[in-house]
Each structure stands twice: as structure tokens, then as C-alpha cells.
Scaffold this motif. Structure first.
Motif, PDB file in Angstrom:
ATOM      1  N   UNK A  33       0.802  -1.220   0.000  1.00  0.00           N
ATOM      2  CA  UNK A  33       0.000   0.000   0.000  1.00  0.00           C
ATOM      3  C   UNK A  33       0.836   1.272   0.000  1.00  0.00           C
ATOM      4  N   UNK A  34       1.904   1.314   0.807  1.00  0.00           N
ATOM      5  CA  UNK A  34       2.738   2.523   0.876  1.00  0.00           C
ATOM      6  C   UNK A  34       4.015   2.279   0.084  1.00  0.00           C
ATOM      7  N   UNK A  35       4.148   2.963  -1.038  1.00  0.00           N
ATOM      8  CA  UNK A  35       5.253   2.701  -1.967  1.00  0.00           C
ATOM      9  C   UNK A  35       6.618   3.063  -1.402  1.00  0.00           C
ATOM     10  N   UNK A  36       6.651   3.986  -0.446  1.00  0.00           N
ATOM     11  CA  UNK A  36       7.935   4.399   0.132  1.00  0.00           C
ATOM     12  C   UNK A  36       8.340   3.545   1.330  1.00  0.00           C
ATOM     13  N   UNK A  37       7.534   2.551   1.674  1.00  0.00           N
ATOM     14  CA  UNK A  37       7.784   1.760   2.884  1.00  0.00           C
ATOM     15  C   UNK A  37       8.753   0.605   2.626  1.00  0.00           C
ATOM     16  N   UNK A  55      -6.574   3.433  26.267  1.00  0.00           N
ATOM     17  CA  UNK A  55      -5.544   3.136  27.255  1.00  0.00           C
ATOM     18  C   UNK A  55      -4.320   2.460  26.664  1.00  0.00           C
ATOM     19  N   UNK A  56      -4.155   2.481  25.335  1.00  0.00           N
ATOM     20  CA  UNK A  56      -2.999   1.861  24.680  1.00  0.00           C
ATOM     21  C   UNK A  56      -1.710   2.481  25.216  1.00  0.00           C
ATOM     22  N   UNK A  57      -0.766   1.656  25.677  1.00  0.00           N
ATOM     23  CA  UNK A  57       0.394   2.165  26.398  1.00  0.00           C
ATOM     24  C   UNK A  57       1.720   1.938  25.666  1.00  0.00           C
ATOM     25  N   UNK A  58       1.658   1.545  24.387  1.00  0.00           N
ATOM     26  CA  UNK A  58       2.906   1.244  23.681  1.00  0.00           C
ATOM     27  C   UNK A  58       3.086   2.090  22.421  1.00  0.00           C
ATOM     28  N   UNK A  59       2.686   3.335  22.485  1.00  0.00           N
ATOM     29  CA  UNK A  59       2.803   4.199  21.312  1.00  0.00           C
ATOM     30  C   UNK A  59       4.254   4.455  20.936  1.00  0.00           C
ATOM     31  N   UNK A  60       5.138   4.542  21.936  1.00  0.00           N
ATOM     32  CA  UNK A  60       6.551   4.754  21.625  1.00  0.00           C
ATOM     33  C   UNK A  60       7.125   3.556  20.889  1.00  0.00           C
ATOM     34  N   UNK A  61       6.752   2.350  21.305  1.00  0.00           N
ATOM     35  CA  UNK A  61       7.232   1.154  20.621  1.00  0.00           C
ATOM     36  C   UNK A  61       6.620   1.047  19.233  1.00  0.00           C
ATOM     37  N   UNK A  62       5.345   1.411  19.110  1.00  0.00           N
ATOM     38  CA  UNK A  62       4.706   1.390  17.795  1.00  0.00           C
ATOM     39  C   UNK A  62       5.366   2.403  16.866  1.00  0.00           C
ATOM     40  N   UNK A  63       5.754   3.542  17.404  1.00  0.00           N
ATOM     41  CA  UNK A  63       6.439   4.542  16.587  1.00  0.00           C
ATOM     42  C   UNK A  63       7.767   3.989  16.070  1.00  0.00           C
ATOM     43  N   UNK A  64       8.479   3.257  16.926  1.00  0.00           N
ATOM     44  CA  UNK A  64       9.749   2.653  16.490  1.00  0.00           C
ATOM     45  C   UNK A  64       9.526   1.625  15.391  1.00  0.00           C
ATOM     46  N   UNK A  65       8.444   0.854  15.502  1.00  0.00           N
ATOM     47  CA  UNK A  65       8.136  -0.119  14.454  1.00  0.00           C
ATOM     48  C   UNK A  65       7.801   0.596  13.148  1.00  0.00           C
ATOM     49  N   UNK A  66       7.026   1.675  13.246  1.00  0.00           N
ATOM     50  CA  UNK A  66       6.662   2.437  12.047  1.00  0.00           C
ATOM     51  C   UNK A  66       7.896   3.072  11.404  1.00  0.00           C
ATOM     52  N   UNK A  67       8.823   3.524  12.244  1.00  0.00           N
ATOM     53  CA  UNK A  67      10.065   4.086  11.705  1.00  0.00           C
ATOM     54  C   UNK A  67      10.873   3.010  10.990  1.00  0.00           C
ATOM     55  N   UNK A 101       9.723   0.287   9.506  1.00  0.00           N
ATOM     56  CA  UNK A 101       9.047  -0.067   8.252  1.00  0.00           C
ATOM     57  C   UNK A 101       8.891   1.128   7.301  1.00  0.00           C
ATOM     58  N   UNK A 102       9.344   2.315   7.736  1.00  0.00           N
ATOM     59  CA  UNK A 102       9.264   3.535   6.925  1.00  0.00           C
ATOM     60  C   UNK A 102       7.813   3.853   6.536  1.00  0.00           C
ATOM     61  N   UNK A 103       6.926   3.751   7.520  1.00  0.00           N
ATOM     62  CA  UNK A 103       5.507   4.006   7.291  1.00  0.00           C
ATOM     63  C   UNK A 103       5.181   5.431   7.752  1.00  0.00           C
TER      64      UNK A 103
END
Length: 227
Positions: free
Chosen positions: A23-27, A73-85, A87-89
Motif C-alpha cells: 500500500x505505501x510505496x515508500x515503505x 488506554x494503549x500504552x505502547x505508542x513509543x514502541x509502535x512509533x519505532x516499528x513504524x520508523x 518499516x518507513x511508514x
């Protein structure tokens, strides 16, 4: 119809399509699955990614719906941000950053009454810190935003809506560091604190209360702000 693909992400198995992964061509996912170079498979023939398997569900959901829907109450946004970084999403990163920028400023005060619990040998055998209850004071909407379903509102009936303030909430657990982590994850920082010193009491303790433990009762408050 797009080809179905089986994934093994850090030991967690997913079923999706190549169309979704591209879906994301730059990922990085587009780079990997458009060429399939550098991909390995597990013993069951699933494509293997050595990343956080649990958080990958939110990445897949975003690729499918173009929306970042996280549970309350999701508590892992920092970890999700690292995963997104990784995968270049950029779409997910924009959602996380935009959410932080849109947070309203505010102030929440955390208070607790505690003691030190002792063994039979008194001061020589300190076991652990003992908290009876963690109190939460602030604007109702922000308290709910930070603490989610760990917030106990039973002592404070809902009158006046979410823009009102309260000094009667408390948490369903007694882990002060967990409360601090949740505040930090929502962009709050510690602005100040105060606490009572230890003080002995000549009064007879209540039945079932250890006299030595009773001598070490204390109360502390911590003020957190978000600019």
C-alpha cells in the motif's frame, strides 16, 4: 484478486495479501514484498520478519484502512512509533505525531497514602512499600484519557460532564510507577511534589494494624502538567 500471503512476525502469524503489504510505496514492506529479495521463510513456508509480532497487527490495520485505530488506554505508542520508523511508514508516524500535537494542555495531581511493611524483626526486615490507594485529581476528560479503564470513578458520580474537575477519582491498582508511566506516555511531565515526613503516634492503632508499620505512615502528592 491479490495473492494471499502468510506471515510470521516475531512468532505471531498473520494472513493478508500482497496488495495490502504494498500500500505505501515508500515503505520497507513495499520494498521487500515487491521484489521478495532478502526475505526468508520459516519451516511452514511463511515469510518471516524478525520484528514485534503483537504490534504488527496495528500496522496491518493501518495499511488496510488508512486509519490508526488504537484501543483505549494503549500504552505502547513509543514502541509502535519505532516499528513504524523501521518499516518507513510515514502515514502511521504522521498520525502519532499529529495526535501528540493536538493534545490539550492540563494538570493532573497524583496522591497516595503509604507506609513501609515490616517483618517480625522490625526495621531490620523491611519487606516492601505499602500503598493503600492512589488518588487522582484533575479534569475528568483528561483523567479518563490518561488512565482509561484503570480509573475507578465509583466515588464520583458523573455530574456536569467531562469538562468538570474532580478530586475523588482513584486507581484500581496500587502501582505508583505504572501511574507515572501512563502520564508520561500521554505527554505529561512532573512539575512538583510534596510529602509528609514519617511521624509516630501515641494513639492506639486500629485492630489488625501493626504498631511499627503505623509509625511510618506518610502522604505524598505529585503534580504533572502537559503544555
Amino acid at each position: 484478486m491479490s495473492e494471499i500471503v502468510e506471515l510470521n512476525v516475531g512468532g505471531v502469524h498473520y494472513t493478508t495479501t500482497f496488495e495490502t503489504l504494498l500500500q505505501e510505496k515508500s515503505s520497507l514492506l513495499h520494498e521487500l514484498f515487491s521484489s521478495k529479495n532478502g526475505l526468508v521463510k520459516d519451516s511452514k513456508g511463511r515469510y518471516f520478519l524478525d520484528r514485534d509480532g503483537v504490534l504488527f497487527r496495528y500496522i496491518l490495520d493501518f495499511l488496510r484502512d488508512k486509519q490508526l485505530n488504537l484501543p483505549e488506554g494503549f500504552r505502547e505508542k513509543q514502541r509502535l512509533q519505532k516499528e513504524a520508523e523501521y518499516y518507513k511508514l510515514s502515514g502511521i508516524l504522521d498520525c502519532i505525531r499529529g495526535e501528540r500535537e493536538s493534545r490539550p494542555p492540563g494538570c493532573i495531581t497524583i496522591g497516595y497514602r503509604g507506609s513501609f511493611q515490616f517483618g517480625k524483626d522490625g526495621l531490620a526486615d523491611v519487606k516492601f512499600r505499602k500503598l493503600s490507594r492512589i488518588l487522582v485529581c484533575g479534569r475528568v476528560a483528561q483523567c479518563r484519557e490518561v488512565f482509561g479503564d484503570t480509573l475507578n470513578e465509583s466515588r464520583d458520580p458523573d455530574h456536569g460532564g467531562p469538562d468538570r474537575y474532580t478530586s475523588r477519582f482513584f486507581l484500581k491498582h496500587c502501582f505508583i510507577e505504572q501511574a507515572f508511566d501512563m502520564l508520561h506516555e500521554q505527554g505529561f511531565r512532573l512539575a512538583g511534589s510534596c510529602g509528609s515526613g514519617t511521624a509516630g503516634s501515641a494513639a492506639e492503632p486500629k485492630p489488625g494494624v501493626d504498631a511499627e508499620e503505623n509509625r511510618w505512615n506518610h502522604y505524598n502528592e505529585f503534580v504533572f502538567i502537559r503544555d
